[in-house]
Enzyme design. Structure first.
Site, PDB file in Angstrom:
ATOM      1  N   ASP A   1       0.861  -1.174   0.000  1.00 10.28           N
ATOM      2  CA  ASP A   1       0.000   0.000   0.000  1.00 10.28           C
ATOM      3  C   ASP A   1       0.907   1.237   0.000  1.00 10.28           C
ATOM      4  O   ASP A   1       2.114   1.136   0.230  1.00 10.28           O
ATOM      5  CB  ASP A   1      -0.880  -0.046   1.254  1.00 10.28           C
TER       6      ASP A   1
ATOM      7  N   THR B   1      -0.118   4.845   1.406  1.00 12.64           N
ATOM      8  CA  THR B   1      -0.266   5.687   2.592  1.00 12.64           C
ATOM      9  C   THR B   1      -0.033   4.885   3.865  1.00 12.64           C
ATOM     10  O   THR B   1      -0.686   3.873   4.106  1.00 12.64           O
ATOM     11  CB  THR B   1      -1.673   6.320   2.633  1.00 12.64           C
TER      12      THR B   1
ATOM     13  N   ASP C   1      -1.505  -1.107   6.160  1.00 11.99           N
ATOM     14  CA  ASP C   1      -1.688  -0.624   7.535  1.00 11.99           C
ATOM     15  C   ASP C   1      -3.109  -0.226   7.867  1.00 11.99           C
ATOM     16  O   ASP C   1      -3.412   0.093   9.011  1.00 11.99           O
ATOM     17  CB  ASP C   1      -0.768   0.577   7.784  1.00 11.99           C
TER      18      ASP C   1
END
Length: 838
Positions: free
Chosen positions: A526, A528, A725
């Site tokens: 990912d 961000t 996350d």
């Protein structure tokens, strides 16, 4: 969706395996079954009634499956509605305090309530390490019945209370008991061995003192304490293994030494029944008291060394527990009071003084300091902390004092979760262990058969005295074989490796993840919070009208209900400008697109272009061109629509982590394909990918898009790791062969992943890869030692070298080799503690 069910009727690992296999035959189901607690964790594509699961279980035995009475709805990720997910009130993490387990995990995760022997392999059960910090207690030297948790004076005599020293741990007690028995064994075995060796001399000087028959009586008397006291446990284990038909190492030892001892007794009392081949020149039968006691002594020595090594394999958990302080300073109305960490409650204000360990997880309320988090993250440089920054239990404060608010206490703290995760992973079974298990199952019967064949071959074809040769070699075959070396090869390496990972900031959920990480050839990440800091800040707010503050109030109020880091950045930006938040109606978070709601009777939409299309908002060319220009600079831009018209945008920057570029470069150097999947727009994604030299990336990905991409790669035979996350990453983390969560991310992401990186950067993936490779290499070394030892040792003991080189193996040498084969496996596993990760 994932459900947890209680299984009734399981009694052993065989039951667990049958149930897991039959559940996995059902279409659309992926089931994992554990023995203790007796639960099945089932991931299903669509809900399957419990009755259908029960029908499947009934085909393999009298088992029942049921859900808990207490079920509460709980969202697992943005792609699953709240009503689809049920959280069952079943204790997944078993509290292992005062529990014992087999180091070879013969019955999976089964634990026992008291010390003793494993009913399958006969090895000493090992006490599970304590998973909580022990309380500090004080007592009176004169009145030991007085126990207090605080320093003070005795209420009876007034003397100062003194600290109660902790007693020896269970493994230390076991070790000391074995040391005592070893000393006794040596005292009685050495004289027996000396008598037997001197008797072989040409002019036996002992005959000048007593006859051979009387010296035989001396050997018998000296052997009794060894056979019937210090080493009697080996015969008990052998007997249990035979009556339960769980044949193991102690079966072979018990049969071999038992036969030798009984042969010697019969030879003493009834010498006339033996042929001349078994007799000495003095007319007495050749006895084997020295072989019996020396073999038992060497086996006991092996158990002693194993007991010492076992205590070292759980040292990681013990060291982690030492990080936690035992006391804290509670602040009440400005006054400081020292309390036990067990008495801390959420919301308590605590004072942390310079050099103190932080007692629980929380936030700094007043003050600032530099905090050493190396024991959690593995990074040596202290981190500067200020008001509202998070602090972690077990980390060490620098040279300033501050007040903090307790937010997570007891088992909720990161340190407690690390300890629990390390413990669970240490007891899990790696897939490679199935090879050793399948071989060990047939090992003992094969060895016994070889021993019998050896006896008859030597009896028929061996040199004179052939019966003596056949007897000695048959015993040597039984003694030298070591199934324990096979059984210990994998769990020892896993236990030490998982502990090493925890000390380096890499938390591994189970042994399967540890094994598969070494096979990963594709990493999906990912953007961000994974590649970037995940701490975005607002850079620009653009609006076609001139009332920026009103627009900021509207979008900040809307975002106060969102957990997304971009939303938090907008809320913080508004608070910094002292803009108050107002009521929002009809709030809705649209997965992968943005948020919508009603503020002051106006319909507000904030998000990406897909959201604008969903709400059918018109976008002016001027707004669109400005947004594209911002995106090409690598910034994340959210459109702002009011009542169906895009009137502006907000530009947010999120700095790339300093470690990301170096980590991705190293992973690609190792041959791992790195793919970035992000929900951001194409322009921003391209800017980040170009800076990182990542050629493979996809923008505008919704949670289901990440899931589809992982499935596509897996269908091509790729072993996929996913690093993320956020809540929106949870489905992809669960689908990937290895889900890797950032420790700085959400609880749902961490729960869905198999590996958690405490520090939360991609360098941890390199550590995890190196650790996995080292552990798998160590396991293969152990399996090689075990296989090579048995393949080489058993034929030599049977006498295959005798026709060519005249070499035979004494049962005593065989016993020494057998004992050290297990020890060598454990010592090799302990080498992992010296592994350097980055």
């Amino acid at each position: 969706m994932t459900h947890i069910y209680t299984i009734k009727g399981m009694t052993c690992d065989g039951c667990r395996t049958k149930i897991e296999q039959v559940l996995n035959t059902l279409e659309g189901i992926e089931a994992t079954v554990s023995l203790n607690p007796s639960i099945a964790t089932i991931t299903m594509e669509k809900h399957i009634p419990t009755t259908q699961l029960q029908e499947a279980l009934s085909t393999v035995g009298k088992y029942t499956i049921e859900t808990s009475n207490k079920e509460t709805a709980k969202p697992c990720c943005s792609t699953h509605p709240k009503s689809d997910i049920k959280e069952v009130n079943v204790p997944i993490n078993v509290n292992l305090n005062e529990k014992y387990y087999c180091p070879m995990h013969c019955e999976g995760e089964k634990v026992y309530n008291k010390a003793g022997d494993c009913p399958v392999c006969g090895m000493d059960l090992v006490k599970a390490p304590e998973l909580i910090v022990s309380k500090i207690l004080y007592t009176c030297p004169m009145h030991p019945e007085v126990i207090s948790e605080t320093v003070g004076s005795c209420p009876i005599c007034g003397m100062d209370l003194v600290l109660i020293e902790p007693s020896d741990s269970e493994d230390q007690k076991s070790y000391k008991d074995l040391v005592t028995k070893m000393k006794i064994t040596v005292v009685f075995t050495i004289p027996i061995f000396a008598i037997a060796m001197i008797e072989m001399a040409h002019n036996n000087p002992l005959l000048q003192l007593m006859s051979t028959s009387k010296w035989n009586w001396v050997q018998l008397l000296l052997s009794l304490p060894v056979v019937f006291y210090t080493c009697w446990i080996f015969f008990v284990r052998a007997w249990k293994s035979i009556i339960n038909w769980n044949l193991n190492m102690f079966t072979l030892i018990g049969i071999g030494t038992g036969v030798a001892f009984l042969f010697s007794l019969v030879g003493m009392f009834f010498p006339d029944i033996f042929p001349s081949e078994f007799k000495t020149e003095h007319g007495t039968v050749s006895l084997y008291f020295e072989a019996t006691t020396v073999i038992l002594s060497l086996v006991l020595l092996g158990q002693l060394l194993e007991a010492r090594a076992h205590s070292q394999t759980s040292s990681a958990i013990k060291e982690l527990l030492k990080l936690a302080p035992t006391e804290a300073t509670l602040v009440i109305n400005g006054n400081d009071t020292v309390i036990s960490i067990h008495d801390i409650k959420k919301g308590d204000v605590l004072r942390v003084k310079p050099g103190d360990k932080i007692p629980v997880d929380g936030k700094i309320k007043d003050g600032n300091s530099s905090i050493d988090e190396s024991m959690i993250t593995g990074e040596p440089i202290p981190i500067d902390k200020k008001e509202n920054d998070n602090v972690i239990a077990g980390t060490i404060n620098g040279n300033k004092s501050f007040e903090m608010i307790a937010e997570k206490v007891g088992s909720e703290t990161l340190l407690s979760q690390i300890v629990q995760m390390v413990n669970n992973a240490s007891r899990s079974r790696a897939p490679i262990q199935k090879l050793a298990d399948s071989i060990a199952k047939y090992f003992v019967p094969i060895v016994v058969s070889i021993s019998i064949i050896t006896f008859f071959i030597w009896a028929k074809f061996g040199p004179e005295p052939s019966l003596v040769y056949s007897f000695i070699n048959a015993i040597a075959v039984l003694i030298i074989a070591c199934p324990c070396a096979l059984g210990l090869a994998t769990p020892m390496s896993v236990m030490v490796g998982v502990g090493k990972g925890a000390q380096s900031g890499v938390l591994i959920k189970n042994a399967e993840a540890l094994e598969n990480m070494d096979k990963v050839n594709v990493l999906i990440t990912d953007k961000t919070g994974t590649i970037t800091e995940g701490k975005p800040s607002v850079e620009t707010l653009f609006t076609l009208n001139n009332n920026e503050n009103d627009l900021l109030q509207s979008i900040a109020s809307l975002n106060q209900y969102s957990e997304h880091p971009l939303a938090q950045a907008i809320v913080n930006f508004a608070k910094a400008k002292k803009i108050s938040l107002i009521e929002v109606k009809d709030f809705e978070a649209v997965a992968g697109k943005g948020v919508i709601g009603t503020v002051t009777n106006k319909k507000i939409a904030l998000g990406n272009k897909e959201l604008m299309e969903q709400v059918k908002a018109t976008i002016a060319d001027d707004v669109e061109s400005k947004i594209i220009a911002e995106q090409k600079l690598g910034k994340t831009v959210s459109y702002i629509a009011v009542d169906g018209i895009a009137i502006g945008f907000i530009s947010i920057t999120d700095a790339i982590k300093a470690s990301s570029k170096e980590a991705i470069k190293e992973l690609m150097r190792q041959g791992i394909e790195v793919i970035m999947l992000t929900g951001d727009n194409v322009n921003t994604a391209k800017a980040v990918a170009d800076e990182l030299n990542v050629s493979s990336y996809k923008a505008g990905c919704l949670p289901e898009d990440k899931l589809i991409e992982i499935k596509r790669l897996q269908s091509e035979g790729k072993i996929v790791a996913m690093a993320g996350d956020g809540i929106n990453d949870a489905p992809a983390l669960a689908q990937a062969d290895i889900g890797i969560a950032m420790g700085t991310g959400t609880d749902v992401a961490i729960e869905s992943a198999k590996i958690t990186l405490v520090k939360g950067d991609l360098q941890g993936i390199i550590k995890a890869k190196e650790l996995s490779h080292a552990v798998m290499r160590n396991i293969k070394q152990n399996l090689f030692f075990a296989f090579f030892y048995n393949i080489l040792g058993v034929p030599i003991a049977a006498g295959v070298l005798y026709p060519f080189f005249g070499v035979l193996l004494s049962p005593m040498i065989a016993a020494l080799a057998m004992s050290f084969s297990s020890v060598s496996v454990i010592v090799n596993a302990l080498r992992l503690r010296n592994l350097k990760l980055l």
